[in-house]
Design a protein around this motif. Structure first.
Motif: not given
Length: 105
Positions: A52-56, A68-69, A81-84
């Protein structure tokens, strides 16, 4: 100059040397994922997994290691996916790109 005029943008240039590296995406369970695009801010993975959207999630690249993303977008053919964004994500993206470009197709 004719060679430069034939390029359609960064994707055309990058796809000439890069292959889609197989990775492992870990959400609820491990799933295969092909790395289509990557930057220090995130990546697009071709995969059948649909967290789901927002899942780690965790992305494992055979050469770059793991990072991690967060799931930022869902598409018919994969997920974004987005990274910090920081030193770790820059190093991961550069290692993934270098590994994909340094091996013959």
């Amino acid at each position: 100059m004719a060679a430069a005029a034939s390029l359609k943008g960064p994707t055309s240039m990058a796809s000439r040397w890069r292959r889609r590296r197989m990775c492992v995406l870990i959400a609820d369970r491990p799933a295969p994922a092909a790395l289509r695009e990557i930057s220090a801010a995130g990546a697009f993975l071709e995969t059948n997994a649909r967290p789901p959207l927002g899942a780690s999630v965790e992305l494992h690249h055979p050469e770059a290691g793991a990072i991690m993303a967060e799931v930022r977008s869902l598409a018919d053919d994969g997920i974004g996916i987005g990274f910090s964004c920081g030193e770790r994500s820059v190093a991961f993206a550069l290692a993934a790109i270098a590994a994909d470009m340094s091996r013959p197709a």
